[in-house]
Structure formats: structure tokens, C-alpha cells
Design an enzyme around this catalytic site. Structure first.
Site, PDB file in Angstrom:
ATOM      1  N   SER A 107       0.827  -1.195   0.000  1.00  0.00           N
ATOM      2  CA  SER A 107       0.000   0.000   0.000  1.00  0.00           C
ATOM      3  C   SER A 107       0.871   1.258   0.000  1.00  0.00           C
ATOM      4  O   SER A 107       1.747   1.409  -0.848  1.00  0.00           O
ATOM      5  CB  SER A 107      -0.946  -0.051   1.203  1.00  0.00           C
ATOM      6  OG  SER A 107      -1.972   0.892   1.090  1.00  0.00           O
TER       7      SER A 107
ATOM      8  N   ASP B 299      -9.279  -3.109  -7.137  1.00  0.00           N
ATOM      9  CA  ASP B 299      -8.912  -2.416  -5.896  1.00  0.00           C
ATOM     10  C   ASP B 299      -9.396  -0.969  -5.977  1.00  0.00           C
ATOM     11  O   ASP B 299      -8.975  -0.206  -6.839  1.00  0.00           O
ATOM     12  CB  ASP B 299      -7.388  -2.467  -5.729  1.00  0.00           C
ATOM     13  CG  ASP B 299      -6.914  -1.932  -4.391  1.00  0.00           C
ATOM     14  OD1 ASP B 299      -7.668  -1.191  -3.742  1.00  0.00           O
ATOM     15  OD2 ASP B 299      -5.778  -2.262  -3.998  1.00  0.00           O
TER      16      ASP B 299
ATOM     17  N   HIS C 237      -8.342  -4.706  -1.137  1.00  0.00           N
ATOM     18  CA  HIS C 237      -7.015  -4.093  -1.077  1.00  0.00           C
ATOM     19  C   HIS C 237      -6.070  -4.877  -0.172  1.00  0.00           C
ATOM     20  O   HIS C 237      -4.855  -4.730  -0.264  1.00  0.00           O
ATOM     21  CB  HIS C 237      -7.189  -2.661  -0.551  1.00  0.00           C
ATOM     22  CG  HIS C 237      -5.924  -1.878  -0.428  1.00  0.00           C
ATOM     23  ND1 HIS C 237      -5.204  -1.437  -1.512  1.00  0.00           N
ATOM     24  CD2 HIS C 237      -5.242  -1.455   0.666  1.00  0.00           C
ATOM     25  CE1 HIS C 237      -4.145  -0.773  -1.102  1.00  0.00           C
ATOM     26  NE2 HIS C 237      -4.147  -0.761   0.216  1.00  0.00           N
TER      27      HIS C 237
END
Length: 697
Positions: free
Chosen positions: A524, A610, A661
């Protein structure tokens, strides 16, 4: 305890959640222990096929290590007055604790209600154990569904819930008939509703609506169950509204209207509010007190403030004491215990030296007389501790045996401006004997979040294979308090890259590994620092794994229509309004700083739908990176220079289906993903296939 590690993050969730939102390890271990393994097919691109054989090998090893640790304690049980409730792979069960040999009874059977994959998010019992509420989420949806099940002495039908509510993020019971919940739309959560089960047609009433786009709303409950709290948080400020459980039909009461840069959180005990607010020295957290009848800031009086360099992570008010979970200047976890009648008599209780994370066990309906919490580290499975503030007594459950000793070493690396950056290293050989050991470096450094250091069987496997693991607590994270975050956000974001560089150099200086045996991993927002380092000093690394990576900071922050752009500007800056912000982001953005040179080999895992990280940005990054490597090699050949000694880097995009995610919920898919990453690391670092315990390769 109420975790205060962050406010609103790139990931979905607020810091006052007292839930067992399952990590990859917990989800996998629970599924492995609960049901037969599925046989979900895995997609393989041509670039990934070269890791296929080694992936199968690591997948078998991962299954074995998850089997070893499948029964360590976790936070997935809730104690009621009569029953203990626990989660398994196919739903929720309970056992009657009054029986000598209790048998498990199924309360909610999710497989019969929905097709496909799903995961439990939160579970709540009503005050008198009359109704159970749980949220269930599909990996293909951002919003969860809340399911209500009527309890009682009658025979339960686990396939017939009392009621379902769509798009619920958080929820709490005020009474057995009144439930408050926040409604989620995509990645936003702005409204709170009251569900009254006594009204005809189960009335839903809007009790709060947030108009500010970058504020996220969550419903929580004070430990004594007296107050339902509506927490409204952005990255820059917060405010809390109170609902008295005794009068749940009354309008919420505001504690303190939001002010710029004011962050605060509320607990209740014996008619007093205990407020954790960043009003201390250096805008760090301190504990304050105010009457429930006069909660505004003008009535806040100081109770205690942790010392310099101490970061507050959790707060609990219990047994006439305020218990703070803190991280000291060198990174050790502590409990600071404050007697409410004598706040100056604060004592500090040092927790286990190896511990890196603390997670509070959610309080049940019946008061056990103990604060219960888990300690863990990436290579040490969770251990349950019990603490009594009045007796100042700390008890530990018998620890899960670990067959191989692992050292936890904490060092500090001087960054470019002289700031000392903490690094936590896990290793089985002495620090000076690790020159030939492979090294995996971890980094995050955003949103004031601590680097994820919960237990991971995957990391345990690497340490047992002789790897050294280094966790770099760079600025932008929260390991050293709110100021540590401020020093690494917006126009100061480059400090995180400088810190990461310094950490890696410090490890090499101490004799830990070499660049040819060093890999970096991030997920991320951590990919921002990882990608920036690869652009600036690729020679420090041989391989990189990125998962759901945020790589196009400049493009994202210039597109206000994207789901998280407006609230993310408090972290990265606003390049449309501030030329300095644009210049700063452009100087480190991984996608916009790729240049012809030899990069480390990369395995980049992304998910097609995502909603937090656009796949198009990831694909552009991969294309530009491959083109930069080709340009560099062509230039070398055209100039007649001899080929470089290092092998040609491999840039692999592992593009997987799904919207989550955080990675796949499915056990087989999740295990395949981890096994693929291990196969990539061993292949690109040129390591021999390790032997298993029985000596086979």
C-alpha cells in the site's frame, strides 16, 4: 483498550475499533483449523511461471507452519453471561460455560445464507445476551452486511437470522432493543442510524450525518457500556458525540467541536469522561478529565502525560485506574498505570522484551476482573496476558513453544539530518555472523501508522531458514508518537526515504547481509518509500516485493474525483492548490522518477478492482520500469561497454482478480500469493532451495 494508532487511514478503519478484524495469519489459521482446504484455481502470467515449481514447495511448507500455529490464542472469542461465543470458518458457535462438558452449538451458519467467499468483521452481543449482531463482508464488496440473530434458550436456527442490514461498517448495542450503526457508501462513512426493534417495522432513524467529505464516522462503546460514542475523525482533527445507553432515544451530545489539529478520544468511568487528546507538550497525547455533564474543552483538566519520547498507543479506564499502553523511546512496550485518585503515583510496567505489538481482548458482558491483552511479534505467536490494576498483578498464559530461538535486536540508524531512526531486527545467529545471511527489510512510514509487526508464520519460516528480518520505523509512521508522523508527512515526506536509506546502510555497517542478498518489502502506501528508494539508490537492493502498491502519488493527488484523494491530501499535500506540494511530490513519486538504470528485480502484486489503489497506475509503473531497464541495457550495448556483472532484473506484475485491497480471503489463494513471493525472493537472491525438517529439499 481503545487503539489510537491512527485516525482515518488508506486502509478502511478507525483507531477506536476493538475488533478482531482478522489479519492474514488469523484468517488463514482459522480457516485451516475449521474446514477442508478449497481448490480455488490460481491465475499465472507468463512472467510468474518461472517461480511455479518453487511456489509449490513453499506452499507445502506454509501449510505445515500454519498447522503448527493454528491453535495459538487469538481475539475471536466473546464471553457472555451464559455462553462463550467463538468464530470458525463456517460461522459463529457458542458453548454453555455452565456445563461440565459443553458442546458447541451453531449460532450463525453463513455458508447457508450466502454463496461465495465471505469474512466476519465484527461481532457484538446485546447487553443481556438476547441478540447477537455480526457484520459479514464479501471480498468483492467494500460494504459489509449486518446480521442479527435472536438468542435465548430456544433451539437456534442458524440459517434464519432475525434481520439483515446492508452497508454497515460499525455498530453497537445501547440496549437489547436498540442498535446504533454507521452506514458505509464505498470508502466513505458519514451517517449513523438507530435501529429500534420495539417499533413496528423495526424503525431506522438517522441520528447523525457528517457533511465534511474527509471525515470518517464510526460507532463505538465505552468499556463500561454506559455510552455509545460517535467518533468523527479526519487525519487532521476529530470530534466525539455521546449517546447515553440509558436514554438511547435522546439526541447525541457533543463533547468538543472539532478544531484544527485537535485529536481526541473519550472513555467513561463513574460519571467522568477521560479524554486522550493531543494537547500535551509537542502536541502529543495526554490524559484529561471532564464531568459527563460538562464535557467541552473548557472543562478538561489534566490527569497525566507520558514522558518525552513515549508514544501512547492505547487507553483503558478500569478499576479506578487509567492504563496506558505505550511504546518507549527505544521501542519497548510498557503499561503506564495511573491511579485516578492519585494520578501523580503513576507506575510503569515493562512488558516482554520480545513484544512488538499489543492487542486488547474485547471485554465480555461479564466482568472478569482482568484486563486481557495479547503480545506478539512477527516471529513470536500471540501470548495472552492478564493484568489487575488494583493488585498491580500481571499474569501470563503458558507460551506456545517455539523450536528455534530468535533474537530481537533494537538498533538506531542516524538519518541524513542526524535523527536516530529505530530498527527492529529478528535473527537466529549472532548479529556479527549475518554477513552471508539474506536480509528482508520492511517499511511503511505513512498516516502515523506503526509498521505492521503482528505475528506472521511466513516470517517465522524465513527466520528458521536463516534470514534476518529488519523492520525500519521511519518518520511518517507512529512509532515515536504524533510528532514522528508530522516529521514525515506532506513536504517532509522525503525524510522517510532518507530514513530508510540510513537504516539499510546501518545494517550493512553492523555486518548484517550485503546488497546482493537484500530484499525490500512494502504494501500500500509503504510502496511510496520503497519505490522512491529504488529510483534513488537501486544498488542497495537485489529484490523488491510490493503488494497493492501506491505508486502514482502525483497523479492521484491531482484527481479529486478518486475515492480517497480529498482526505489523503492531509498526508501527501495538495498539488493543485500548493506549488510547493506539487514540487515535493514530484521529487519522490515512484512513477514519475523512473530513469534508465539497473533496478532490483520486482514482484508487484495488484488486484484488478482495488478501489483504494488504481491498477492503471500500477500498470503504468511496470511499463515504465521495464522500458527504463531496456533503455539502460541498450545504451550499455551501443556504447560498447562490457555487460554489468549483476543479473538482468526481472519485473513481474502479478495481477489478481478481486476488489480487496488487503489480499484474498480464500485460504488457497492467500497461501499461493505468499508462496509465490517466497519463491520470487529465493530465486532472485540466488538462494539454494532450503531443506525441510526431515532433510528433504
Amino acid at each position: 483498550m481503545c487503539s489510537i494508532n491512527s485516525l482515518r487511514l488508506l486502509i478502511l478503519g478507525c483507531k477506536w475499533s476493538r475488533d478482531y478484524r482478522l489479519s492474514n495469519y488469523k484468517r488463514r489459521a482459522r480457516i485451516f483449523h475449521g474446514i477442508n482446504l478449497s481448490s480455488t484455481p490460481v491465475e499465472y502470467s507468463p512472467q510468474i511461471l518461472k517461480y511455479r515449481i518453487l511456489e509449490r514447495f513453499f506452499k507445502r511448507r506454509l501449510k505445515n507452519i500454519y498447522q503448527r500455529f493454528s491453535k495459538v490464542p487469538d481475539n475471536t472469542t466473546i464471553q457472555g453471561f451464559k455462553y462463550v461465543y467463538f468464530m470458525k470458518a463456517d460461522g459463529i458457535y457458542r458453548m454453555d460455560t455452565r456445563q461440565g462438558d459443553p458442546k458447541a452449538e451453531k449460532v450463525l451458519f453463513l455458508a447457508s445464507l450466502w454463496d461465495g467467499d465471505w469474512s466476519l468483521q465484527r461481532v457484538r452481543l446485546s447487553p443481556n445476551e438476547q441478540i447477537l449482531a455480526a457484520t459479514v463482508k464479501s471480498p468483492h464488496r467494500e460494504e459489509a452486511r449486518c446480521v442479527l440473530v435472536r438468542l435465548g434458550n430456544r433451539t437456534l436456527d442458524p440459517t434464519q437470522p432475525l434481520l439483515t442490514i446492508e452497508k454497515v461498517f460499525s455498530f453497537e448495542w445501547a440496549t437489547d432493543d436498540v442498535l446504533f450503526y454507521s452506514s458505509q457508501q464505498g470508502l466513505q462513512c458519514h451517517s449513523v442510524f438507530r435501529l429500534d426493534l420495539t417499533s413496528p417495522g423495526t424503525s431506522n432513524t438517522l441520528v447523525y450525518h457528517e457533511r465534511q467529505a474527509d471525515v470518517f464516522v464510526e460507532v463505538t462503546l465505552s468499556r463500561d457500556r454506559r455510552l455509545v460514542l460517535v467518533n468523527c475523525s479526519s487525519k487532521r482533527c476529530s470530534e466525539v458525540w455521546l449517546i447515553d445507553s440509558a436514554t438511547p432515544l435522546m439526541e447525541p451530545t457533543l463533547v468538543q467541536a472539532r478544531l484544527p489539529e485537535l485529536l481526541y478520544h473519550v472513555e467513561h468511568y463513574h460519571g467522568q469522561l477521560y479524554i486522550l487528546a493531543n494537547t500535551g507538550h509537542g502536541q502529543e497525547y495526554q490524559v484529561l478529565q471532564a464531568p459527563l455533564s460538562s464535557p467541552s474543552m473548557e472543562h478538561w483538566t489534566p490527569v497525566c502525560a507520558p514522558g518525552p519520547g513515549t508514544a501512547v498507543k492505547d487507553m483503558e479506564v478500569y478499576q479506578d485506574h487509567c492504563v496506558l499502553s505505550t511504546r518507549g523511546p527505544v521501542g519497548l512496550l510498557e503499561l503506564q498505570v495511573v491511579p485516578l485518585a492519585q494520578p501523580h503515583a503513576t507506575s510503569t510496567l515493562q512488558l516482554a522484551q520480545w513484544a512488538c505489538t499489543t492487542e486488547t481482548k474485547r471485554a465480555g458482558l461479564a466482568d472478569s476482573g482482568w484486563l486481557e491483552f495479547f503480545l506478539a511479534s512477527p516471529v513470536h505467536p500471540p501470548v495472552l496476558y492478564r493484568y489487575s490494576p488494583r493488585e498491580n498483578l500481571l499474569l501470563v498464559q503458558e507460551e506456545h513453544s517455539t523450536p528455534q530461538e530468535c533474537y530481537t535486536t533494537r538498533i538506531e540508524a542516524p538519518s541524513q539530518d542526524g535523527t536516530l531512526v529505530p530498527v527492529t531486527v529478528f535473527h537466529t545467529a549472532a548479529l556479527g555472523e549475518l554477513r552471508a545471511a539474506p536480509l528482508l527489510v520492511h517499511v511503511y512510514g505513512a498516516y502515523g501508522m506503526d509498521l505492521n509487526m503482528e505475528f506472521s508464520p511466513d516470517r517465522k519460516l524465513l527466520v528458521e531458514d536463516g534470514w534476518a528480518l529488519a523492520y525500519c520505523h521511519v518518520r511518517g509512521g507512529g512509532e515515536r508518537g504524533l510528532g514522528w508522523h508530522r516529521q514525515g508527512r506532506m513536504e517532509a515526506k522525503l525524510r522517510g526515504v532518507e530514513d530508510l536509506t540510513a537504516c539499510i546502510h546501518k545494517l550493512f555497517d553492523l555486518g548484517v547481509s550485503t546488497p546482493s542478498l537484500t530484499a525490500l518489502t512494502a504494501r500500500s502506501a509503504g510502496a511510496v518509500l520503497a519505490g522512491a528508494l529504488c529510483n534513488q539508490q537501486p544498488q542497495l537492493l537485489r529484490a523488491v516485493t510490493l503488494q497493492a502498491p501506491f505508486l502514482d502519488v502525483l497523479g492521484t493527488m491531482q484527481e479529486p474525483s478518486l475515492p480517497l484523494t480529498l482526505e489523503e491530501r492531509a498526508e501527501w499535500g495538495d498539488p493543485l492548490a500548493e506549488p510547493l506540494h506539487k514540487e515535493t511530490i514530484a521529487s519522490y513519486c515512484p512513477l514519475h522518477n523512473i530513469r534508465p538504470q539497473l533496478y532490483p528485480s520486482m514482484l508487484i502484486t495488484a488486484y484488478k478492482a482495488d478501489s483504494r489503489v488504481c491498477v492503471s497506475g500500477v500498470e503504468r509503473y511496470v511499463e515504465r520500469l521495464r522500458e527504463a531497464i531496456r533503455t539502460h541495457l541498450s545504451g550499455q550495448s551501443a556504447s560498447g561497454l562490457s555487460p554489468e556483472s549483476e543479473p538482468i532484473p526481472s519485473v513481474t506484475l502479478d495481477l489478481q482478480p478481486g476488489t480487496d485491497h488487503f489480499g484474498p480471503e480464500d485460504f488457497e489463494l492467500s497461501l499461493s500469493e505468499s508462496a509465490r513471493q517466497l519463491a520470487f525472493l529465493y530465486t532472485e537472491l540466488g538462494l539454494a532451495q532450503p531443506k525441510t525438517r526431515d532433510g528433504r529439499r
